[in-house]
Design an enzyme around this catalytic site. Structure first.
Site, PDB file in Angstrom:
ATOM      1  CD  GLU A  45      -1.601  -9.094   0.648  1.00  0.00           C
ATOM      2  OE1 GLU A  45      -2.756  -8.884   1.071  1.00  0.00           O
ATOM      3  OE2 GLU A  45      -1.316  -9.111  -0.568  1.00  0.00           O
ATOM      4  NE  ARG A  49       1.847  -6.572  -5.421  1.00  0.00           N
ATOM      5  CZ  ARG A  49       0.733  -5.895  -5.198  1.00  0.00           C
ATOM      6  NH1 ARG A  49       0.721  -4.583  -5.394  1.00  0.00           N
ATOM      7  NH2 ARG A  49      -0.343  -6.504  -4.794  1.00  0.00           N
ATOM      8  CE  LYS A 133      -6.062  -9.244  -3.144  1.00  0.00           C
ATOM      9  NZ  LYS A 133      -4.632  -8.968  -2.964  1.00  0.00           N
TER      10      LYS A 133
HETATM   11  C1  3PG Z   1      -3.252  -5.485  -3.506  1.00  0.00           C
HETATM   12  O1  3PG Z   1      -2.089  -5.687  -3.714  1.00  0.00           O
HETATM   13  O2  3PG Z   1      -3.992  -6.314  -2.997  1.00  0.00           O
HETATM   14  C2  3PG Z   1      -3.778  -4.194  -3.941  1.00  0.00           C
HETATM   15  O3  3PG Z   1      -2.995  -3.707  -4.968  1.00  0.00           O
HETATM   16  C3  3PG Z   1      -3.812  -3.191  -2.833  1.00  0.00           C
HETATM   17  O4  3PG Z   1      -4.607  -2.211  -3.342  1.00  0.00           O
HETATM   18  P1  3PG Z   1      -4.501  -0.708  -2.852  1.00  0.00           P
HETATM   19  O5  3PG Z   1      -3.096  -0.261  -3.110  1.00  0.00           O
HETATM   20  O6  3PG Z   1      -5.520   0.012  -3.726  1.00  0.00           O
HETATM   21  O7  3PG Z   1      -4.862  -0.667  -1.395  1.00  0.00           O
END
Ligand code: 3PG
Length: 213
Positions: A45, A49, A133
């Site tokens: 993924e 951002r 999700k």
């Molecule tokens: C996401 O973008 O789905 C989450 O921010 C990922 O979360 P994490 O950095 O706690 O794994």
């Protein structure tokens, strides 16, 4: 078409963990993706951002065999279309807005939308979704919360993401309504900046082995 589950499920279930990637520099995208695929994690993924995100998707798509790219942090139809045009095999959003869900209904590229409540999950079921999700997983109540949704909402499978790590991933993966987990821990910013691809492959391999635990 509603959610194209027959395209989505083989991709996200190929390994127990979907790495969530925030890539600042397009030059790191290909070696990072190769390092993760070498460790067994093939569904990646790439979050929208950073300004480089769409270029990263294009580069990985062109150069990394075995990778299936999901574009993450899709917030609106414009980002949806840009991510599809860049070569994404699936799309991930933190929530499920009616506008985004209506837009996704016309696309063969599957969307994995985020939910955190039973009401949001019911909205997705009404729209014909079979997978979502669970976000932000740990902050919303963690594995016990998600376990409580399994009995009343058996039609929805989840990819918990947000605060998931090697330590707590198994508590999610052992639930009947979990198909995989997502997390950024397999691609730490410091290792990406240092070009420490061997360290990232080690993290990916550890994550891949969660399946057997
Ligand atoms: C996401 O973008 O789905 C989450 O921010 C990922 O979360 P994490 O950095 O706690 O794994």
């Amino acid at each position: 078409m509603t959610q194209n589950l027959s395209a989505l499920l083989p991709i996200v279930k190929a390994a127990p963990v979907v790495p969530v990637l925030i890539i600042e520099d397009v030059k790191t995208a290909v070696p990072l993706a190769r390092a993760l695929v070498a460790g067994g994690l093939t569904a990646l993924e790439v979050t929208l951002r950073t300004p480089a995100a769409l270029d990263c998707i294009r580069a990985i798509k062109a150069e990394v065999e075995g990778a299936n790219i999901g574009a993450g942090t899709i917030l609106n139809p414009k980002q949806f279309d840009e991510a599809v045009a860049a070569g994404s095999s699936f799309l991930v959003s933190p929530g499920a807005s009616p506008k985004l869900i209506a837009h996704a209904a016309g696309s063969p590229v599957p969307l994995l939308p985020g939910v955190a409540t039973a009401g949001e999950a019911m909205f997705l079921l009404e729209e014909g979704y079979g997978a979502a999700k669970f976000f932000p997983a740990e902050q919303a109540g963690g594995a016990p919360y998600l376990k409580a949704l399994a009995s009343p909402l058996p039609g929805l499978m989840f990819c918990p993401t947000g605060g998931v790590s090697l330590k707590n991933a198994q508590s999610y993966l052992s639930l009947p309504n979990v198909m995989c987990v997502g997390g950024s821990w397999v691609a730490p910013a410091a290792a990406i900046a240092a070009g420490d691809w061997a360290a990232i492959t080690t993290l990916a391999r550890e994550a891949f082995e969660l399946r057997a635990a």
